[in-house]
Design a protein around this motif. Structure first.
Motif, short mmCIF file in Angstrom:
data_model
loop_
_atom_site.label_atom_id
_atom_site.label_comp_id
_atom_site.label_asym_id
_atom_site.label_seq_id
_atom_site.Cartn_x
_atom_site.Cartn_y
_atom_site.Cartn_z
N ILE A 97 0.84 -1.19 0.00
CA ILE A 97 0.00 0.00 0.00
C ILE A 97 0.88 1.24 0.00
N GLY A 98 0.50 2.24 -0.81
CA GLY A 98 1.17 3.53 -0.80
C GLY A 98 0.24 4.59 -0.25
N PHE A 99 0.80 5.57 0.43
CA PHE A 99 0.00 6.63 1.03
C PHE A 99 0.50 8.00 0.57
N VAL A 100 -0.46 8.89 0.28
CA VAL A 100 -0.16 10.29 0.01
C VAL A 100 -1.12 11.11 0.85
N PHE A 101 -0.58 12.03 1.65
CA PHE A 101 -1.42 12.83 2.53
C PHE A 101 -1.29 14.31 2.18
N GLN A 102 -2.21 15.12 2.72
CA GLN A 102 -2.16 16.55 2.47
C GLN A 102 -0.85 17.13 3.01
N ALA A 103 -0.48 16.72 4.23
CA ALA A 103 0.83 17.08 4.77
C ALA A 103 1.85 16.15 4.13
N PHE A 104 2.90 16.69 3.56
CA PHE A 104 3.79 15.91 2.71
C PHE A 104 4.51 14.80 3.49
N ASN A 105 4.75 15.04 4.78
CA ASN A 105 5.38 14.04 5.65
C ASN A 105 6.75 13.59 5.14
N LEU A 106 7.50 14.50 4.55
CA LEU A 106 8.87 14.19 4.16
C LEU A 106 9.80 14.39 5.36
N ILE A 107 10.92 13.65 5.36
CA ILE A 107 11.90 13.76 6.45
C ILE A 107 12.84 14.92 6.14
N PRO A 108 12.84 15.99 6.95
CA PRO A 108 13.62 17.19 6.62
C PRO A 108 15.11 16.95 6.44
N SER A 109 15.68 16.00 7.19
CA SER A 109 17.12 15.79 7.14
C SER A 109 17.56 14.93 5.96
N MET A 110 16.61 14.36 5.21
CA MET A 110 16.93 13.51 4.06
C MET A 110 16.74 14.27 2.77
N ASP A 111 17.52 13.94 1.74
CA ASP A 111 17.31 14.55 0.44
C ASP A 111 16.14 13.85 -0.26
N VAL A 112 15.81 14.32 -1.44
CA VAL A 112 14.63 13.82 -2.14
C VAL A 112 14.74 12.32 -2.44
N GLU A 113 15.89 11.89 -2.94
CA GLU A 113 16.03 10.47 -3.25
C GLU A 113 15.91 9.61 -2.00
N GLN A 114 16.49 10.05 -0.92
CA GLN A 114 16.39 9.29 0.33
C GLN A 114 14.96 9.22 0.82
N ARG A 159 5.02 16.03 -5.01
CA ARG A 159 5.45 15.09 -6.06
C ARG A 159 6.44 14.08 -5.50
N ALA A 160 7.31 14.53 -4.60
CA ALA A 160 8.22 13.59 -3.94
C ALA A 160 7.44 12.59 -3.09
N ALA A 161 6.37 13.07 -2.44
CA ALA A 161 5.55 12.18 -1.62
C ALA A 161 4.83 11.16 -2.50
N VAL A 162 4.39 11.57 -3.69
CA VAL A 162 3.77 10.62 -4.61
C VAL A 162 4.79 9.57 -5.06
N ALA A 163 6.00 10.02 -5.37
CA ALA A 163 7.05 9.08 -5.77
C ALA A 163 7.32 8.08 -4.65
N ARG A 164 7.37 8.54 -3.43
CA ARG A 164 7.57 7.65 -2.28
C ARG A 164 6.45 6.62 -2.18
N ALA A 165 5.22 7.05 -2.48
CA ALA A 165 4.09 6.12 -2.42
C ALA A 165 4.16 5.08 -3.52
N GLU A 177 -6.74 13.90 0.57
CA GLU A 177 -6.67 15.34 0.28
C GLU A 177 -5.28 15.75 -0.20
N PRO A 178 -4.70 15.07 -1.18
CA PRO A 178 -3.32 15.35 -1.56
C PRO A 178 -3.11 16.70 -2.23
N THR A 179 -4.20 17.33 -2.70
CA THR A 179 -4.06 18.62 -3.37
C THR A 179 -4.56 19.78 -2.50
N GLY A 180 -4.91 19.48 -1.25
CA GLY A 180 -5.53 20.49 -0.39
C GLY A 180 -4.67 21.70 -0.13
#
Length: 248
Positions: A97-114, A159-165, A177-180
């Motif tokens: 299962i992949g998840f995409v949320f309104q809050a991007f939930n990316l890890i600030p200390s990691m770069d996009v690929e990570q 878009r990075a969050a979608v890629a992660r999903a 609500e990914p576009t909210g």
């Protein structure tokens, strides 16, 4: 660590990607879901809409295994989630299962690929280089892989969050609500990626949204009210969605 391949991640051929049967969820005296039955076919794109308090978030949480229903059955790829331990449900969510949320939930200390490959690393799996390149190309972040989230726009972060999903080749992508929080152009970019996930790679997409324009990207729109499915619109248009929405 092993390398994830298409053969390793492809599930058994099955018409049903997600199935809910008589699902209820109560919180004290509140009945957030009231006997919901619905099947989501493989490769379909379904939007779920409803007014505040209609049960949309509870529906997503139960359908995705984030929450256990009070009654009824939830299946993902034929697997009854109610029969799984908490650990096995966590593994299923990570792998299938992949998840995409309104809050991007990316890890600030990691770069996009990570950030994109984080679900694979948590599972002890190396990314398939070809699939990673394909996902990065689809989300248009090839020149941003070494950037931190703080160096990206809101649209780029989503878009990075979608890629992660998508990186684990999940059977189902749940988007809440990914576009909210996005501007119209970024919203279209994200919705196009979700549409492509269904059309190009056969993934099932379930989108919770309050936006008729977002819902119109789906194959069908399911309308919830007071925890029940009260209507459905096939081949939606923005005007048709707005008309049904206003009647709830």
């Amino acid at each position: 660590m092993t390398t994830m391949t298409a053969e390793a991640t492809a599930g058994a051929v099955d018409v049903e990607a997600v199935g809910l049967e008589a699902v209820t969820r109560t919180y004290g005296e509140v009945r957030a879901l009231d006997g919901v039955t619905r099947t989501f076919p493989r490769g379909s794109f379904t939007a779920v809409m409803g007014p505040s308090g209609s049960g949309k978030s509870t529906f997503l949480h139960c359908a995705s295994g984030l929450d256990r229903p009070s009654g009824g059955t939830v299946r993902v790829g034929g697997t009854d989630l109610g029969r799984l331990s908490e650990t096995k449900r966590t593994l299923l969510r990570r792998e299938r299962i992949g998840f995409v949320f309104q809050a991007f939930n990316l890890i600030p200390s990691m770069d996009v690929e990570q950030n994109i490959t984080l679900p694979l690393r948590l599972g002890g799996v190396d990314a398939d280089p070809g699939w990673l390149d394909d996902v990065v190309r689809r989300v248009g972040l090839g020149d941003r892989l070494r950037h931190r989230p703080s160096e990206l726009s809101g649209g780029q972060q989503q878009r990075a969050a979608v890629a992660r999903a998508l990186i684990t080749r999940p059977e189902v992508v749940f988007a809440d609500e990914p576009t909210g929080a996005l501007d119209p152009r970024s919203s279209r970019d994200v919705l196009r990626m979700l549409r492509d996930a269904a059309d190009l790679t056969g993934q099932t997409v379930v989108l919770v949204t309050h936006d008729p324009m977002a819902a119109a990207w789906a194959d069908s729109v399911v309308f919830l009210s007071r925890g029940r499915i009260v209507d459905e619109l096939v081949a939606p248009t923005v005007s048709a969605v707005m008309g049904r929405w206003e009647s709830l």
